[in-house]
Design an enzyme around this catalytic site. Structure first.
Site, mmCIF file in Angstrom:
data_model
loop_
_atom_site.group_PDB
_atom_site.id
_atom_site.type_symbol
_atom_site.label_atom_id
_atom_site.label_comp_id
_atom_site.label_asym_id
_atom_site.label_seq_id
_atom_site.Cartn_x
_atom_site.Cartn_y
_atom_site.Cartn_z
ATOM 1 N N HIS A 22 -16.233 -76.066 -29.814
ATOM 2 C CA HIS A 22 -17.487 -76.675 -29.382
ATOM 3 C C HIS A 22 -18.417 -75.586 -28.848
ATOM 4 C CE1 HIS A 22 -20.322 -79.420 -27.422
ATOM 5 N NE2 HIS A 22 -19.809 -80.338 -28.197
ATOM 6 N N ASP A 54 -14.416 -85.282 -31.992
ATOM 7 C CA ASP A 54 -14.142 -85.754 -33.364
ATOM 8 C C ASP A 54 -12.674 -85.669 -33.749
ATOM 9 O OD1 ASP A 54 -17.224 -84.216 -34.057
ATOM 10 O OD2 ASP A 54 -16.831 -86.372 -34.126
HETATM 11 C C1 SDX Z 1 -20.031 -82.305 -32.448
HETATM 12 O O1 SDX Z 1 -23.367 -79.902 -29.759
HETATM 13 C C2 SDX Z 1 -22.792 -81.010 -29.500
HETATM 14 O O2 SDX Z 1 -22.805 -81.494 -28.388
HETATM 15 C C3 SDX Z 1 -22.137 -81.682 -30.692
HETATM 16 C C4 SDX Z 1 -21.302 -82.918 -30.379
HETATM 17 C C5 SDX Z 1 -22.162 -84.092 -29.914
HETATM 18 O O3 SDX Z 1 -21.620 -84.992 -29.252
HETATM 19 O O4 SDX Z 1 -23.361 -84.145 -30.314
HETATM 20 O O5 SDX Z 1 -20.340 -82.624 -29.382
HETATM 21 C C6 SDX Z 1 -20.571 -83.412 -31.620
HETATM 22 O O6 SDX Z 1 -20.701 -81.861 -33.334
HETATM 23 C C7 SDX Z 1 -18.688 -81.722 -32.084
HETATM 24 C C8 SDX Z 1 -18.306 -80.501 -32.993
HETATM 25 C C9 SDX Z 1 -17.771 -81.045 -34.309
HETATM 26 N N1 SDX Z 1 -17.561 -79.943 -35.275
HETATM 27 C C10 SDX Z 1 -16.341 -79.547 -35.654
HETATM 28 O O7 SDX Z 1 -15.298 -79.966 -35.159
HETATM 29 C C11 SDX Z 1 -16.333 -78.522 -36.792
HETATM 30 C C12 SDX Z 1 -15.359 -77.375 -36.462
HETATM 31 N N2 SDX Z 1 -15.915 -76.641 -35.323
HETATM 32 C C13 SDX Z 1 -16.736 -75.509 -35.593
HETATM 33 O O8 SDX Z 1 -17.361 -75.377 -36.804
HETATM 34 C C14 SDX Z 1 -17.411 -74.906 -34.376
HETATM 35 O O9 SDX Z 1 -16.472 -74.858 -33.386
HETATM 36 C C15 SDX Z 1 -18.668 -75.577 -33.844
HETATM 37 C C16 SDX Z 1 -19.680 -75.765 -34.912
HETATM 38 C C17 SDX Z 1 -18.339 -76.903 -33.234
HETATM 39 C C18 SDX Z 1 -19.237 -74.678 -32.757
HETATM 40 O O10 SDX Z 1 -19.626 -73.523 -33.382
HETATM 41 P P1 SDX Z 1 -20.296 -72.290 -32.546
HETATM 42 O O11 SDX Z 1 -20.504 -72.632 -31.132
HETATM 43 O O12 SDX Z 1 -21.465 -71.793 -33.311
HETATM 44 O O13 SDX Z 1 -19.144 -71.268 -32.527
HETATM 45 P P2 SDX Z 1 -18.890 -70.182 -33.655
HETATM 46 O O14 SDX Z 1 -19.004 -70.825 -35.004
HETATM 47 O O15 SDX Z 1 -19.739 -68.996 -33.366
HETATM 48 O O16 SDX Z 1 -17.347 -69.836 -33.423
HETATM 49 C C19 SDX Z 1 -16.963 -68.894 -32.426
HETATM 50 C C20 SDX Z 1 -15.712 -68.257 -32.987
HETATM 51 C C21 SDX Z 1 -15.870 -67.772 -34.425
HETATM 52 O O17 SDX Z 1 -14.991 -66.697 -34.597
HETATM 53 P P3 SDX Z 1 -15.608 -65.164 -34.466
HETATM 54 O O18 SDX Z 1 -16.771 -65.079 -35.438
HETATM 55 O O19 SDX Z 1 -16.006 -65.005 -33.028
HETATM 56 O O20 SDX Z 1 -14.450 -64.271 -34.864
HETATM 57 O O21 SDX Z 1 -14.651 -69.253 -33.045
HETATM 58 C C22 SDX Z 1 -14.282 -69.474 -34.402
HETATM 59 C C23 SDX Z 1 -15.380 -68.904 -35.280
HETATM 60 O O22 SDX Z 1 -14.863 -68.473 -36.512
HETATM 61 N N3 SDX Z 1 -14.170 -70.930 -34.571
HETATM 62 C C24 SDX Z 1 -13.178 -71.551 -35.203
HETATM 63 C C25 SDX Z 1 -13.453 -72.924 -35.084
HETATM 64 N N4 SDX Z 1 -14.589 -73.097 -34.395
HETATM 65 C C26 SDX Z 1 -15.027 -71.857 -34.080
HETATM 66 N N5 SDX Z 1 -12.093 -71.096 -35.860
HETATM 67 C C27 SDX Z 1 -11.280 -72.031 -36.409
HETATM 68 N N6 SDX Z 1 -11.471 -73.368 -36.333
HETATM 69 C C28 SDX Z 1 -12.544 -73.838 -35.669
HETATM 70 N N7 SDX Z 1 -12.737 -75.159 -35.586
#
Ligand code: SDX
Length: 431
Positions: A308, A366
């Site tokens: 998140h 989720d």
């Molecule tokens: C919702 O914003 C809100 O409030 C949203 C929400 C709401 O109520 O409105 O809470 C609802 O959208 C919840 C999130 C649902 N999405 C997912 O579950 C999809 C999987 N999660 C990710 O794609 C990600 O965690 C996000 C999109 C939720 C957050 O992304 P960020 O904050 O932009 O973080 P990032 O992509 O920069 O990740 C940071 C690091 C990265 O690695 P590095 O580049 O630092 O090496 O963490 C890794 C990412 O690769 N990473 C993950 C991961 N999520 C982040 N690695 C594996 N699995 C994951 N799920």
């Protein structure tokens, strides 16, 4: 916000700039950069808005480190346990918990707007039967902007109120109609003697061929899912609604823009993607393979329902959802749900893995919601439509707050331009 006369000093190109600092009632201070470009001729740079406050608001507060979520100051676990969705809608819209009379009046007003204009039923016929319900919701909600000319003068508080009630009331009807259309069953009209969640379940699962009794366990679980998804500060879809609305656009069209944004798998579409992932994993012994993929930089796979932008400790909604999953499955007599076992073991293994611990990744809202929704009889294609139904009150509350804000102005970000500088046109014969 409190202008406590604190300032931040920016030293740039031999000049020094004092930027005002404002303090919130709780949470981080903000540095006011509104005049930075005029003063210093520079932009700030923040793709994805990881460090940017786009507005001030009094509706929802999130503390990502504590895993805290407040709606008008009330913690989400208390609201999920003691309140119900329409009461939370009232709280989000008007700022205070309602008296018994205020709640009864609000519920009556919502109930009396649940029907959809008969002419709109024809809209559904334009979609293929295999259309994703989210595609139908974007289209039909956008089309509401063509039906309600009497509530689109957004400068009129009463018309803002009417549009708000209409959207909260009609979203479950539209979502249920989208579901029925895609499974080839007749639409089921809302009933005024049912509560919000029961009405939605009946519109989704009743058929003309037999009576339908709402299961109170499912109705309570449905209402709790609506409550847990109601609002969440300035997330991507809420920011979409605010930006679209900042031009003064029709509120129904702006909510359709929010639905479109929520659909993405990185946002509200994650509940569908998560259950599809859990089904692909299938059994506990395949979990290590998927965890390895999630950690592999060369592999675009991510654990859906994990991570998140704001929560860096745990998502309080996921904790409530996990408890609800156990309760609902037990009460439904589902004594062994292999997918729930996979989800719990996946959570255990991921949280024990340094990669996820270091990156502060753990289940979000989720991760467990899809397990409950599937147990209630919904196909995965309906999961995000249910999220959109619940989040409508959040979008609308934030929209009303923005429109009523005298500081409100059209949102117009700038950029870091990396393209070509000026060059002359070259005739095709000379290229
Ligand atoms: C919702 O914003 C809100 O409030 C949203 C929400 C709401 O109520 O409105 O809470 C609802 O959208 C919840 C999130 C649902 N999405 C997912 O579950 C999809 C999987 N999660 C990710 O794609 C990600 O965690 C996000 C999109 C939720 C957050 O992304 P960020 O904050 O932009 O973080 P990032 O992509 O920069 O990740 C940071 C690091 C990265 O690695 P590095 O580049 O630092 O090496 O963490 C890794 C990412 O690769 N990473 C993950 C991961 N999520 C982040 N690695 C594996 N699995 C994951 N799920």
């Amino acid at each position: 916000m409190t202008d406590n006369k604190k300032t931040a000093t920016l030293n740039l190109n031999g000049e020094s700039y004092e930027l005002p600092i404002f303090s919130p009632t709780t949470g981080p201070d903000v540095v006011d950069i509104r005049n930075l470009y005029a003063q210093a001729g520079v932009f700030t740079y923040d793709p994805g808005f990881t460090s940017t406050a786009s507005c001030d608001s009094t509706i929802t507060f999130i503390d990502g480190n504590k895993g805290e979520l407040l709606h008008r100051g009330y913690p989400i676990d208390q609201l999920a346990g003691k309140s119900h969705y329409l009461e939370v809608c009232y709280l989000l819209l008007y700022g205070e918990l309602p008296s018994a009379d205020q709640l009864e009046d609000f519920e009556t007003r919502v109930t009396r707007h649940t029907m959809l204009h008969e002419q709109m039923h024809n809209l559904f016929r334009g979609f293929r039967r295999d259309a994703p319900p989210m595609a139908i919701m974007v289209g039909v909600v956008g089309a509401l902007s063509a039906f309600y000319h009497d509530s689109t003068d957004i400068t009129d508080p009463w018309q803002r109120e009417v549009a708000s009630i209409r959207l909260i009331a009609k979203m479950p009807t539209i979502a249920a109609m989208a579901f029925k259309y895609t499974i080839g069953q007749p639409f089921v009209s809302p009933r005024n003697d049912l509560d919000y969640a029961s009405n939605f379940l009946r519109m989704c699962f009743a058929v003309p061929a037999e009576d339908y009794e709402v299961n109170p366990i499912l109705a309570r679980a449905m209402d709790r899912i609506f409550t847990l998804h109601a609002d969440h500060e300035q997330n991507a879809s809420t920011s979409t609604v605010r930006l679209a609305s900042s031009s003064g656009a029709n509120p129904f069209a702006c909510i359709a823009a929010g639905i479109a944004c929520l659909w993405g798998p990185a946002h509200g579409g994650a509940n569908q993607a998560c259950l599809e992932m859990l089904n692909e994993i299938g059994t506990v012994d395949r979990i290590p393979e998927f965890i390895a993929r999630a950690k592999d930089k060369e592999d675009p796979f991510r654990l859906m329902g994990f991570g998140h932008r704001v929560y860096k400790n745990f998502d309080p909604r996921a904790k409530v959802m996990k408890q609800s999953a156990d309760e609902v499955l037990e009460l439904l007599g589902v004594d062994h749900n292999p997918i729930l076992q996979v989800a719990k073991e996946l959570e255990r293994q991921a949280l024990a893995d340094p990669y996820f611990a270091e990156k502060k990744l753990f289940p979000n809202v989720d991760f467990y919601s899809g397990i409950i929704l599937e147990a209630m009889g919904f196909p995965t294609s309906m999961f995000t439509a249910i999220f959109a139904t619940a989040r409508t009150v959040g979008w609308i509350s934030q929209w009303k707050e923005m429109i009523a804000d005298p500081q409100n102005k059209i949102g117009r970000p700038r950029q870091l331009y990396l393209g070509e500088t000026t060059r002359d046109y070259v005739d095709i014969e000379n290229r």
